[in-house]
Design a protein around this motif. Structure first.
Motif, short mmCIF file in Angstrom:
data_model
loop_
_atom_site.label_atom_id
_atom_site.label_comp_id
_atom_site.label_asym_id
_atom_site.label_seq_id
_atom_site.Cartn_x
_atom_site.Cartn_y
_atom_site.Cartn_z
N UNK A 188 0.84 -1.20 0.00
CA UNK A 188 0.00 0.00 0.00
C UNK A 188 0.88 1.25 0.00
N UNK A 189 0.61 2.14 -0.96
CA UNK A 189 1.36 3.38 -1.05
C UNK A 189 2.62 3.29 -1.87
N UNK A 190 2.96 2.11 -2.40
CA UNK A 190 4.19 1.92 -3.18
C UNK A 190 3.83 1.62 -4.63
N UNK A 191 4.40 2.39 -5.55
CA UNK A 191 4.10 2.20 -6.97
C UNK A 191 4.93 1.09 -7.60
N UNK A 192 6.21 1.00 -7.22
CA UNK A 192 7.09 0.02 -7.86
C UNK A 192 8.12 -0.50 -6.87
N UNK A 193 8.35 -1.80 -6.93
CA UNK A 193 9.42 -2.45 -6.19
C UNK A 193 10.48 -2.86 -7.21
N UNK A 194 11.73 -2.44 -6.97
CA UNK A 194 12.83 -2.81 -7.85
C UNK A 194 13.74 -3.76 -7.08
N UNK A 195 13.84 -4.97 -7.54
CA UNK A 195 14.53 -6.03 -6.80
C UNK A 195 15.88 -6.36 -7.40
N UNK A 196 16.84 -6.63 -6.52
CA UNK A 196 18.14 -7.17 -6.93
C UNK A 196 18.18 -8.65 -6.64
N UNK A 197 19.36 -9.17 -6.31
CA UNK A 197 19.56 -10.54 -5.84
C UNK A 197 19.43 -11.59 -6.96
#
Length: 346
Positions: A188-197
């Motif tokens: 909620x409240x987050x437009x995009x998650x950018x993941x590494x790993x």
């Protein structure tokens, strides 16, 4: 919900530049062709910083700056420090699993030295990091290091922002569920998650109002990344993601496929190789040699090869590998590990 920070720094920028895991190290992964692997990785980082400087972007590393928590080559660390210090603003990095020897980043870890020197801002605990003004857009940046829980609600984490971006360093099931992987979820409240790993680029996955994006590494460390093109990604003032391809060796220019590239069983297009699994293409001795070449890189991290075995098993789960193939590969792993251990003791 994530605990808000009342006074986050505000930085004026042209955008953000997401940079996948560099895995800087003085030990070359077994099948890489580089004469100087460390120089190749530094070159990738330097290119990313050059893009950031030219477009006034904030470099945001997704984690695993180093391939091992303690990098012994002082020259590499000095050269990296010099490159990062040449950025127009202080880069930010998440803490990856390769960056720390224990659950939390400590002074014994090489990344902590860079942070203490002020050349990079390191996220050590999950939460808000900074607010960026990109044109008329106010963007809140948050992060969750490896091993920490990703939040489900960040609506109160940032004061008066237009959108929120969160960076993570986790094993995320972006191409279907598999054991041990985190299911992407709405934040909620987050437009995009950018993941590494995860070393390869993955398709975008939308969960509610949150988009999950895995960029892939800027350094190819294994042959499963043979076709991966190292790329950094710009977040613009229009909330667009723009790719910038790095000028680095890829494919057979980067990897030695000896033992993997074999004659086709059926006619193929002229010049087209056929790739088989290691078990099909190489005898036990070749498998042992491959592990020996990566001994200090992979097996040395746990002393008994357990991390390598975990990586193999994780790949099985991701690919849905047949039980008989799993048994064959793990049998080779066990025999190779025993031979390497015996050689080390003698």
């Amino acid at each position: 919900m994530t605990t808000p920070i009342d006074e986050l720094p505000l930085v004026e920028a042209g955008g953000l530049l997401f940079i996948g895991d560099p895995h800087l190290g003085s030990i070359k992964p077994g099948r890489r062709k580089d004469v100087d692997f460390g120089a190749t990785v530094l070159g990738a980082v330097a290119q990313a910083i050059a893009v950031a400087n030219a477009r006034r972007l904030v470099p945001v590393f997704l984690g695993d700056i180093f391939d091992r928590p303690h990098e012994e080559d002082e020259r590499l660390k000095t050269r990296l420090t010099r490159i990062l210090a040449g950025c127009w603003t202080t880069p930010v990095t998440n803490t990856g699993n390769h960056d720390k020897a224990n659950d939390m980043l400590e002074d014994c870890d090489s990344l902590a030295l860079l942070a203490a020197g002020g050349t990079i801002s390191v996220v050590r605990t999950s939460g808000p990091v900074c607010v960026y003004r990109i044109g008329e857009l106010r963007v809140g940046l948050g992060a969750t290091p490896y091993g920490q829980a990703i939040p489900t609600d960040v609506r109160d984490a940032f004061p008066e922002v237009d959108t929120v971006v969160w960076i993570t360093h986790h094993d995320v099931a972006l191409e279907g569920a598999y054991p041990g992987a985190l299911e992407p979820h709405p934040i909620e409240g987050c437009a995009i998650v950018v993941n590494g790993h995860m070393h390869l680029r993955k398709p975008l996955v939308t969960c509610g109002s949150t988009v999950w994006f895995n960029t892939g590494n800027i350094t190819q460390t294994a042959v499963d990344a043979l076709d991966h093109v190292p790329t950094v990604f710009e977040l613009t003032a229009d909330c667009e993601i723009v790719p910038h391809v790095l000028d680095l060796p890829t494919g057979t220019d980067a990897f030695d496929l000896t033992g993997l590239q074999v004659a086709p069983a059926k006619p193929a297009s002229p010049g087209e190789p056929v790739l088989r699994t290691v078990v099909e293409a190489a005898p036990t001795s070749a498998f042992v040699e491959l592990l020996k070449s990566q001994d200090t890189l992979e097996m040395g991290r746990s002393g008994d090869g357990s991390l390598l075995r975990e990586a193999i098993v994780a790949r099985f789960e991701a690919d849905g590998t047949l039980p008989e193939v799993r048994a064959a590969i793990l049998g080779l792993w066990a025999r190779a590990s025993e031979q390497i251990g015996s050689a080390a003791r003698n």
